[in-house]
Design an enzyme around this catalytic site. Structure first.
Site, mmCIF file in Angstrom:
data_model
loop_
_atom_site.group_PDB
_atom_site.id
_atom_site.type_symbol
_atom_site.label_atom_id
_atom_site.label_comp_id
_atom_site.label_asym_id
_atom_site.label_seq_id
_atom_site.Cartn_x
_atom_site.Cartn_y
_atom_site.Cartn_z
ATOM 1 N N LEU A 68 9.851 -1.956 -4.161
ATOM 2 C CA LEU A 68 9.296 -2.129 -2.865
ATOM 3 C C LEU A 68 8.780 -3.464 -2.779
ATOM 4 O O LEU A 68 8.098 -4.075 -3.457
ATOM 5 C CB LEU A 68 8.009 -1.125 -2.420
ATOM 6 N N GLY A 110 8.340 -5.626 0.162
ATOM 7 C CA GLY A 110 7.839 -6.106 1.765
ATOM 8 C C GLY A 110 6.760 -6.708 1.958
ATOM 9 O O GLY A 110 6.556 -7.239 3.142
ATOM 10 N N LYS A 116 5.066 -11.577 -1.941
ATOM 11 C CA LYS A 116 4.132 -11.624 -2.844
ATOM 12 C C LYS A 116 5.028 -11.747 -4.260
ATOM 13 O O LYS A 116 4.249 -11.940 -5.479
ATOM 14 C CB LYS A 116 3.505 -10.093 -3.006
ATOM 15 N N GLY A 151 5.307 0.716 6.857
ATOM 16 C CA GLY A 151 5.122 1.055 5.484
ATOM 17 C C GLY A 151 6.243 1.745 4.627
ATOM 18 O O GLY A 151 7.285 1.736 5.386
ATOM 19 N N ILE A 158 6.752 -3.674 -6.507
ATOM 20 C CA ILE A 158 7.102 -4.824 -7.419
ATOM 21 C C ILE A 158 5.952 -5.419 -7.984
ATOM 22 O O ILE A 158 6.304 -6.175 -9.095
ATOM 23 C CB ILE A 158 8.115 -5.706 -6.637
ATOM 24 N N LYS A 182 -3.306 -6.324 -7.107
ATOM 25 C CA LYS A 182 -3.829 -6.555 -5.693
ATOM 26 C C LYS A 182 -4.812 -7.629 -5.400
ATOM 27 O O LYS A 182 -4.874 -8.358 -4.152
ATOM 28 C CB LYS A 182 -4.794 -5.358 -5.114
#
Length: 512
Positions: free
Chosen positions: A117, A119, A131, A225, A255, A399
């Site tokens: 993922l 996005g 990111k 999402g 990812i 994060k």
């Protein structure tokens, strides 16, 4: 009294109007809202450039379904008393899995697709672009390390595992440019992008976009999402292509979670089930700690295993949901799903995912809603789903910069794109690190505050607040709390050893 031509006739409203009860009124309101959104989307579609018209039609069909579900759900919470005890063997223990024989691994890998993922943007950490291009260690990015992992597997086992990147409209163009540098590596990289849905006004619930030219007003659009994976995967044609090539399972993960690597024991369980009953959907879960109390958990509800997110919990049960005694595991978002089962669910229109309502305020002050879904929420749409309790080492998401500190430190070693904990650390858990956002949130600010990343092999807990910098070769052990006075700075000098220390006030070392 009779009325003549041209004379206004007044009727008693009570004789001409049918009063609606609450449920009828809501039903009519929902019908009106559905009809209105169809009209608005039709107007938007007229502005789509010809090459994009077919794609936007498919995306708007998906948005209509999502909007209709949003209206029907009406923010409904699940009925707490209907949660059932998890069936025996619904959550299996990773420690009980059997390792495959060496000669079986190549055949298994030739049936596997790895999906990442991709996005998200790096803006929350002060970075431009995807990111996945943030440098993690030795100038290698999340994407570099992921590519290294897959290339190593393919070379070692003579396999052909493809890497599939699901991008958003925010990351697609930049990602396609970046992956050109991997052209000469032994890896096949495929990309497709999530749908692009219109944000709706919080009050009128009409799309705020005025045309389909996203670049004209990017704030009017959003990626809905990672639950959009299923429809976008099918719409791209890639699902059918991979099935035709003989692939059977996909392994999906974020990812930025470098712990989510291809695991041969999990793959063996899926490819060679002991009881002969294939698993269509496997969700990796891990033991909950106090840092994970908001994470989605795993429940049995209406005879189906499903993901329970905090947004679905009735207010009076929030504390119970957060309890690590009541709900002991949480979802890592590492998922293994049968491709045939995805195809069936798409074709039969049986995918069922709860709508996540995400309110936002735009830069111009307009309040909007974006409707989203989560990829794990589709679990109940598959016939044979299970959870697998995996080691915490398979859940290492980044994060914030405090998570990046782990990966840049001597806590981990990297080899062939995969990371393992330093064997010199005497216990397997990671330390708890809290870096205050005002000074450490951006990657550039974070890096400026460390001449070198400290030795944290023996660290249990670190809290840093306000204006603090670290010299070279600093060692942190036990519990360390550093709090600078407002308007003051603390410089931790080079080669300092802080063990079970609280440092506060101000401390500045000046060169002379």
């Amino acid at each position: 009294m009779s009325s003549t031509a041209g004379e206004q006739k007044t009727l008693n409203p009570s004789h001409s109007r049918k009063f609606l009860d609450g449920s009828d009124f809501q039903s009519c309101t929902k019908k009106d809202a559905k009809a209105q959104i169809v009209k608005e989307l039709e107007k938007l579609l007229l502005t789509a450039p010809s090459p994009l018209k077919e794609q936007k039609e498919k995306e708007f069909e998906g948005f209509q379904k999502l909007y209709s579900k949003f209206l029907e759900d009406d923010g409904a919470k699940l009925q707490w008393e209907k949660i059932q005890k998890l069936p025996e063997d619904s959550v299996r223990d990773y420690k009980n899995l059997e390792a495959p024989r060496d000669h079986e691994i190549t055949d298994m890998l030739r049936k596997l697709v790895v999906v990442k993922l991709n996005g998200g943007l790096g803006t929350s950490m002060g970075c431009q672009g995807p990111k996945s291009v943030i440098a993690v260690q030795n100038n290698l990015t999340f994407l570099d390390l992921t590519v290294q992992q897959i290339e190593y597997l393919n070379k070692k086992y003579n396999a052909n595992v493809p890497l599939v990147l699901i991008n958003s409209f925010n990351t697609d163009e930049d990602t396609i440019k970046v992956i050109r540098k991997y052209t000469n590596l032994d890896i096949r990289i495929e990309t497709f992008h999530q749908s692009c849905y219109p944000r709706i006004h919080r009050e009128s619930q009409a799309p705020i976009a005025r045309n389909c030219l996203i670049e004209d007003d990017q704030e009017a659009w959003y990626p809905p999402g990672h639950g959009d994976f299923y429809a976008s995967f099918a719409n791209s044609g890639l699902l059918d292509n991979l099935l035709n090539e003989g692939y059977e399972y996909c392994f999906i993960s974020n990812i930025d979670n470098l712990g989510a690597t291809v695991d041969m024991n999990i793959l063996n369980m899926l490819m060679n089930p002991q009881n002969g009953s294939p698993v269509e959907f496997l969700m990796e879960v891990t033991d909950k700690t106090r840092a994970d109390v908001k994470g989605g958990t795993f429940i049995q509800y209406e005879e189906k295993l499903r993901l329970l997110e905090i947004a679905q919990v009735p207010d009076q049960h929030i504390d119970e949901f957060k309890s690590i005694k009541t709900f002991k595991i949480f979802n890592t978002n590492n998922l293994w799903i049968c491709l045939d089962a995805i195809k069936r669910a798409i074709d039969e229109n049986t995918l069922d995912m709860e709508v996540i309502v995400n309110p936002k305020t735009l830069k111009n002050g307009v309040d909007v809603l974006q409707l989203e879904t989560a990829v794990g929420a589709a679990m109940k749409s598959f016939d044979s789903g299970i959870g697998l309790n995996v080691p915490r080492s398979r859940f290492l998401p980044v994060k914030k910069t405090q998570d990046l500190l782990f990966l840049k430190s001597n806590l981990y070693h990297f080899k062939n794109g995969s990371l393992t904990m330093n064997p010199l650390r005497s216990f397997p858990s990671t330390p708890l690190i809290k870096l205050e956002d005002n000074h450490f949130a951006n990657v550039a600010d974070f890096l400026r505050r460390f001449e070198t990343i400290p030795d944290v092999l023996e660290l249990d807990h670190l809290t840093v607040s306000d204006d603090v910098t670290f010299g070279r070769n600093v060692s942190l052990k036990g519990t360390v709390i550093i709090i600078a006075n407002q308007g003051e700075r603390i410089n931790i000098p080079s080669c300092a050893l802080l063990e079970n220390k609280i440092v506060s006030g101000n401390l500045r070392i000046l060169d002379h």
